[in-house]
Write an enzyme that holds these catalytic residues in place. Structure first.
Site, mmCIF file in Angstrom:
data_model
loop_
_atom_site.group_PDB
_atom_site.id
_atom_site.type_symbol
_atom_site.label_atom_id
_atom_site.label_comp_id
_atom_site.label_asym_id
_atom_site.label_seq_id
_atom_site.Cartn_x
_atom_site.Cartn_y
_atom_site.Cartn_z
ATOM 1 N N ARG A 1 -11.400 3.259 0.467
ATOM 2 C CA ARG A 1 -10.479 4.020 1.316
ATOM 3 C C ARG A 1 -10.982 5.448 1.528
ATOM 4 O O ARG A 1 -10.835 6.027 2.598
ATOM 5 C CB ARG A 1 -9.089 4.032 0.688
ATOM 6 C CG ARG A 1 -8.370 2.687 0.716
ATOM 7 C CD ARG A 1 -6.972 2.799 0.109
ATOM 8 N NE ARG A 1 -6.239 1.542 0.219
ATOM 9 C CZ ARG A 1 -6.208 0.616 -0.724
ATOM 10 N NH1 ARG A 1 -6.880 0.812 -1.840
ATOM 11 N NH2 ARG A 1 -5.521 -0.490 -0.568
ATOM 12 N N ASP B 1 1.294 -0.657 -3.583
ATOM 13 C CA ASP B 1 0.614 -0.986 -4.834
ATOM 14 C C ASP B 1 1.634 -1.343 -5.910
ATOM 15 O O ASP B 1 1.428 -2.287 -6.686
ATOM 16 C CB ASP B 1 -0.220 0.201 -5.329
ATOM 17 C CG ASP B 1 -1.198 0.690 -4.302
ATOM 18 O OD1 ASP B 1 -2.414 0.566 -4.515
ATOM 19 O OD2 ASP B 1 -0.745 1.220 -3.270
ATOM 20 N N ARG C 1 2.974 -4.771 -5.385
ATOM 21 C CA ARG C 1 2.008 -5.769 -5.867
ATOM 22 C C ARG C 1 2.048 -5.858 -7.388
ATOM 23 O O ARG C 1 1.988 -6.949 -7.964
ATOM 24 C CB ARG C 1 0.605 -5.390 -5.401
ATOM 25 C CG ARG C 1 0.394 -5.533 -3.899
ATOM 26 C CD ARG C 1 -0.899 -4.873 -3.450
ATOM 27 N NE ARG C 1 -1.170 -5.142 -2.031
ATOM 28 C CZ ARG C 1 -1.817 -4.310 -1.217
ATOM 29 N NH1 ARG C 1 -2.259 -3.152 -1.687
ATOM 30 N NH2 ARG C 1 -2.029 -4.628 0.043
ATOM 31 N N HIS D 1 -3.874 6.178 -3.878
ATOM 32 C CA HIS D 1 -3.737 4.826 -3.338
ATOM 33 C C HIS D 1 -5.155 4.279 -3.198
ATOM 34 O O HIS D 1 -5.782 4.351 -2.140
ATOM 35 C CB HIS D 1 -3.044 4.867 -1.977
ATOM 36 C CG HIS D 1 -3.024 3.538 -1.266
ATOM 37 N ND1 HIS D 1 -2.536 2.396 -1.845
ATOM 38 C CD2 HIS D 1 -3.437 3.184 -0.023
ATOM 39 C CE1 HIS D 1 -2.644 1.388 -0.986
ATOM 40 N NE2 HIS D 1 -3.201 1.847 0.125
#
Length: 364
Positions: free
Chosen positions: A123, A183, A186, A210
């Protein structure tokens, strides 16, 4: 392009069917001046942006949604596709335009536009290509909706939320990144799957970046109100640190796996962002792990960085940061995550972003 395809006029004489179809009430009082409509704008009509828009529309949360994208044909197609579902959705005015004036008066502006993350791409490697794009987007949103809340979704979300804060000139409580809200979902799913319970009964946070340096807050996890780790210890149920680390690793790799399989993520982030929108616009004051200006919290000092912390959200944006207990190791990892983000910002020179009332630019 047209902002909306609907019109109350019908027939060669331009009959106003909205006025003719119903007989008006005589001496009716005007609408209450205190009643206001809620409006959300979504910038970027790609897979993520449209998943967010679709999910928000199903919730009956807003009166108006505006879509903005650089591709006028795709944008109009997406608008029409959603408008054609009007009979199955709560009544919402759907607008679309390449012109940012369509976003005027937005309560919440959600930015998803950006370069798509490639399979296996970090990312943080996306920053350089997206900073210049944000310098074109954010000032326009600030111009047309000076009182809006900015919710950044584009990756890498932490650095780009910082960029949006600088470019907008907004107070930090009105600039939020979607951060580790997904996140954490999850994380909760994986724990729930291990224990065969509902993910809604699992309280667990991922904080920090993140991305790869995120931090799992194992010490505060509870299941049905029962602290998980202390329960396992009291019951003398053996577990290893490696087991915990593997679950966290699976959280980190989840997005990469989805991207490798279907080329992008969409549905989970759509639901995640819609939950944030509901909390904000309905002033629900729920706690979400989202990316905020973290300096001064959890002993994070030094450079201004945005990263995810458990915060209370409401109608004015960030209301406060939850005082979640962290172990020394968790606190150390969180500070390390902040340093990683700060290092990326320093390498890209994004600290020189400046805000201007007329335009925003990247200082050389």
């Amino acid at each position: 392009m047209e902002k909306s395809s609907s019109s109350p006029s019908l027939g060669p004489l331009g009959l106003d069917i909205a006025q003719s179809f119903f007989k008006p009430i005589q001496h009716a009082a005007p609408p209450s001046p205190t009643k206001r409509q809620a409006k959300i704008s979504v910038i970027g009509a790609g897979n993520v942006g449209m998943a967010i828009a679709q999910t928000i529309l199903t919730q009956g949360l807003i009166d108006e949604i505006a879509l903005v994208d650089v591709n006028p044909d795709k944008l109009r197609g997406e608008m029409l596709d959603l408008q054609h579902a009007a009979a199955f959705l709560p009544r919402t005015k759907i607008l679309a335009s390449v012109d940012y004036s369509v976003t005027a008066g937005s309560d919440l502006c959600i930015v998803t536009a950006g370069v798509r993350q490639g399979s296996g791409e970090s990312r943080l490697s996306l920053v350089q290509r997206n900073v210049k794009l944000f310098s074109l987007i954010v000032p326009q949103l600030a111009r047309y909706s000076p009182d809006t809340i900015l919710l950044i979704v584009t990756n890498p979300v932490d650095v780009l939320t910082y960029v949006a804060w600088k470019l907008s000139g907004f107070p930090s409580n009105r600039v939020i990144g979607s951060g580790t809200n997904l996140d954490s979902s999850r994380f909760r799913f994986l724990i729930a799957d291990h224990l065969d319970v509902s993910a809604q009964d699992v309280q667990a946070f991922i904080v920090g970046e993140h991305g790869d340096s995120s931090v799992a807050i194992w010490s505060s996890i509870s299941v049905g109100g029962i602290p998980m780790l202390s329960f396992l210890e009291n019951q003398q149920i053996v577990f290893t640190k490696e087991t915990l680390e593997n679950i966290h690793k699976e959280v980190i790799e989840s997005a990469y796996e989805v991207i490798s399989l279907k080329a992008y993520t969409s549905w989970a982030i759509g639901y995640s962002v819609a939950s944030l929108a509901r909390t904000i616009l309905r002033d629900q004051r729920r706690v979400h792990p989202v990316s905020i200006l973290a300096k001064g919290f959890y002993s994070i000092d030094g450079d201004d960085v945005f990263l995810s912390l458990p915060v209370q959200l409401g109608r004015s944006g960030v209301l406060g940061v939850a005082n979640v207990h962290l172990t020394d190791e968790e606190a150390h990892r969180l500070r390390d995550s902040a340093k990683i983000i700060a290092e990326v910002q320093s390498q890209l020179n994004v600290t020189n972003l400046v805000f201007s009332d007329n335009n925003s630019s990247i200082a050389s």
